[in-house]
Motif scaffolding. Sequence first.
Motif, short mmCIF file in Angstrom:
data_model
loop_
_atom_site.label_atom_id
_atom_site.label_comp_id
_atom_site.label_asym_id
_atom_site.label_seq_id
_atom_site.Cartn_x
_atom_site.Cartn_y
_atom_site.Cartn_z
N UNK A 99 63.63 115.30 67.77
CA UNK A 99 62.60 114.42 67.13
C UNK A 99 62.41 114.67 65.72
N UNK A 100 61.86 113.73 65.02
CA UNK A 100 61.95 113.61 63.62
C UNK A 100 60.72 113.16 63.07
N UNK A 101 60.77 113.33 61.60
CA UNK A 101 59.59 112.77 60.78
C UNK A 101 60.21 111.38 60.11
N UNK A 116 64.22 110.17 56.85
CA UNK A 116 64.30 110.62 58.11
C UNK A 116 64.53 112.21 58.29
N UNK A 117 63.82 112.92 58.64
CA UNK A 117 63.95 114.36 58.80
C UNK A 117 63.71 115.01 60.07
N UNK A 118 65.03 115.81 60.61
CA UNK A 118 65.00 116.37 61.79
C UNK A 118 64.71 117.96 61.53
N UNK A 119 63.52 118.48 61.69
CA UNK A 119 63.06 119.59 61.15
C UNK A 119 63.84 120.61 62.02
N UNK A 120 64.25 120.53 63.34
CA UNK A 120 64.99 121.35 64.27
C UNK A 120 66.25 121.70 63.52
N UNK A 121 67.11 120.81 63.29
CA UNK A 121 68.32 120.79 62.75
C UNK A 121 68.48 120.96 61.15
N UNK A 123 68.18 118.53 59.14
CA UNK A 123 68.72 117.52 58.73
C UNK A 123 68.13 116.45 58.00
N UNK A 124 68.27 115.95 56.66
CA UNK A 124 67.53 115.22 55.88
C UNK A 124 68.26 114.03 55.80
N UNK A 137 72.14 115.30 50.74
CA UNK A 137 72.51 115.07 49.82
C UNK A 137 74.18 114.51 49.62
N UNK A 138 74.69 114.60 50.89
CA UNK A 138 76.18 114.10 50.91
C UNK A 138 75.93 112.64 51.39
N UNK A 139 76.87 111.67 50.88
CA UNK A 139 76.91 110.36 51.27
C UNK A 139 77.50 110.13 52.48
N UNK A 140 76.86 109.34 53.35
CA UNK A 140 77.16 109.04 54.80
C UNK A 140 77.37 107.37 54.62
N UNK A 141 78.46 107.24 55.63
CA UNK A 141 78.98 105.83 56.08
C UNK A 141 78.91 105.65 57.45
N UNK A 142 78.62 104.31 57.94
CA UNK A 142 78.71 104.05 59.54
C UNK A 142 80.27 103.99 59.79
N UNK A 143 80.46 104.23 61.15
CA UNK A 143 81.63 104.06 61.78
C UNK A 143 82.51 102.81 61.56
N UNK A 144 83.94 102.95 61.83
CA UNK A 144 84.78 101.78 61.62
C UNK A 144 85.40 100.89 62.77
N UNK A 145 84.73 101.27 63.93
CA UNK A 145 85.15 100.61 65.15
C UNK A 145 85.09 98.92 64.77
#
Length: 267
Positions: A99-101, A116-121, A123-124, A137-145
């Motif tokens: 679940x998330x905020x 979007x913040x997952x408090x259990x993991x 992960x923000x 804090x690290x850049x993310x990118x969607x997949x390349x399919x």
Amino acid sequence: MHPMLNIAIRAARNAGQVIVKGFANPDNIETRQKGLNDFVTNIDLDAENAIVNTIRKSYPEHTIIGEECGELTGSNPDYQWIVDSLDGTTNFMNGIPHFAVSIALRVKGRVEQAVVYDPIRDELFSASRGAGAQLNGYRIRTGKAKDLTGTVLATGFPFKQKHHVDAYLGMFKDMFIQCADIRRAGAASLDLVYVAAGRVDGYWELALKPWDFAAGSLIAREAGAIVTDFVGGHNFERSGNLVCANPKVLKSMLSTIREHLPESLAQ
């Protein structure tokens, strides 16, 4: 970091503390039904209060629109915070740690900041319009399919709109035949940011509310995904019918959805 994004992060973390404490003490969770297959707990409300108090401390003139509190009108209507204090309440109630905020800031009708913040993991996921998307804090990118072959998709069942089940199951069947597998995890905001992070290749769901997707859709777009309605347009903010993927996967998903689209969902 944009100062308003910083406040959104602070609010999300404050709500996350409330949620984690509540999750660790299930005997203290109080639940009531607010609609068909729709529940709210005391933790949803406490977490929402934590968000509202954090935002109001810095921006008392802004409007806040929450799943539970409704619209708390401020003196400056150009700034609207769209809040889901606990996206995935059913998971939370049943002890499923997913679940998330979700917090988004809409400025003059356009979402500019998102968390979007997952408090259990812990992960923000965050984004500012035009500045890319990040996970802790690290850049993310969607997949390349390049199409649906070998992809893992995410979805949500229309549990509040079961009269659409035949159309939905038709989409699901054809999507499943073409892809590698499908996940239904129970939190729309996390589905969207998982597309952003390349954890899943695409996501579709119908009848969502603005607080379900306002933050996640900006984060996904800033990571390179496209978000549309079921006919490839921009009406998902009104209809709640949403598809999200990189451009090539999105094209395949829309083509599949179109084969099962009743007129009531073609909006």
